[in-house]
Motif scaffolding. Structure first.
Motif, short mmCIF file in Angstrom:
data_model
loop_
_atom_site.label_atom_id
_atom_site.label_comp_id
_atom_site.label_asym_id
_atom_site.label_seq_id
_atom_site.Cartn_x
_atom_site.Cartn_y
_atom_site.Cartn_z
N VAL A 84 0.69 -1.16 -0.03
CA VAL A 84 0.05 -0.01 0.01
C VAL A 84 0.83 1.17 -0.01
N THR A 85 0.76 2.20 -0.90
CA THR A 85 1.54 3.47 -0.98
C THR A 85 0.45 4.52 -0.49
N ILE A 86 1.05 5.16 0.48
CA ILE A 86 0.20 6.42 1.01
C ILE A 86 0.47 7.59 0.42
N THR A 87 -0.21 8.07 -0.48
CA THR A 87 -0.18 9.22 -1.53
C THR A 87 -0.16 10.54 -0.62
N ASN A 88 -0.70 10.60 0.24
CA ASN A 88 -0.78 12.02 1.07
C ASN A 88 0.38 12.01 2.32
#
Length: 213
Positions: free
Chosen positions: A136-140
Motif C-alpha cells: 500500500v502506498t500512502i499518497t498523502n
C-alpha cells in the motif's frame, strides 16, 4: 511390598487385582518376607479427545520410524510437547484444572490449548506478521523518511518494554484486510463490500495500528 514401597498409585484397570494383591500381602506379612503393607490407590487415566495416549500404540509409531523418537514434537509425550514449545507451567495448570477422578472421562483438547495459551500470554512478546502481503502506498504522506513509533512489547506487562516500528510511505498489509470493490471480488458482490467489513476499501479510511488514520 518387598522393596518397602508404602503407596502404589495406578489406574482403574488394576482395581480388580487389589483383593488378590491384599490377600497375598496379608499372607506374607506373618512370614517376615515383607515388613509393610502398601496402600494401593486407583484413579482414572487421563484421556484427551482425538489423542492417542496408549504407550503400546505410541511405541508402534516410534519403532515403525513414523516419528523421530519419543520427543518428536508430534508425539503427545512430555518431551514431545516440550519440544513443541509448551511450557511446564501450562502442563501443571492443565493437571490442576482437570484434577483427579475415579470415573472415566474424555477431556476436550481445547482445555489443554487454553492452558498453554494462558501461560504463553504471560511470557510472550508481541510482534506483527503479514502472511499474504499487499503493498500500500500512502499518497498523502508528507514525510520524506521513515518515522519510528514506540510500540509496547506486551499490551498488559509494561516491564517488557517497548520496541521500535518504522513507518513510511510504503507499507504492507494483509491481503484479506483490503476489499477491492472495483475488482473481480467486487464485481462478484455487486461492487459492495461484505456486510460488516470494517477494513480498507477504495476511498475509505482506516486506522493503522499504533499509527495514523
Amino acid at each position: 511390598a518387598v522393596e518397602g514401597i508404602t503407596h502404589s498409585l495406578c489406574t482403574l484397570e488394576f482395581e480388580d487385582h487389589r483383593p488378590l494383591y491384599d490377600w497375598t500381602v496379608d499372607k506374607l506379612l506373618p512370614t517376615g518376607l515383607i515388613d509393610c503393607k502398601p496402600r494401593q490407590i486407583e484413579f482414572s487415566r487421563l484421556n484427551l479427545k482425538y489423542t492417542v495416549l496408549s504407550k503400546r500404540k505410541l511405541i508402534q509409531l516410534v519403532e515403525g520410524k513414523h516419528v523421530n523418537g519419543w520427543d518428536d514434537p508430534r508425539m503427545p509425550t512430555l518431551s514431545g510437547m516440550r519440544r513443541r514449545g509448551v511450557p511446564p507451567s501450562a502442563l501443571r495448570l492443565f493437571c490442576e484444572r482437570v484434577g483427579i477422578s475415579k470415573s472415566d472421562s474424555n477431556i476436550d483438547f481445547g482445555v489443554l490449548e487454553d492452558c498453554v495459551r494462558e501461560e504463553m500470554d504471560k511470557i510472550s512478546m508481541r510482534a506483527f506478521a503479514v502472511l499474504n502481503p499487499l503493498k500500500v502506498t500512502i499518497t498523502n504522506w508528507q514525510g520524506s523518511t521513515l518515522e519510528d513509533f514506540e510500540v509496547p512489547r506486551h499490551p498488559k506487562i509494561e516491564e517488557m518494554g517497548d520496541r521500535t516500528v518504522p513507518f513510511g510511505k510504503n507499507i504492507y498489509i494483509e491481503r484479506s484486510d483490503f476489499f477491492d470493490t472495483e475488482g473481480p471480488e467486487g464485481e462478484a458482490n455487486n461492487n459492495r463490500p461484505p456486510k460488516g467489513f470494517k477494513r480498507l476499501l477504495p476511498g475509505g479510511k482506516v486506522r493503522l495500528k499504533y499509527a495514523y488514520v
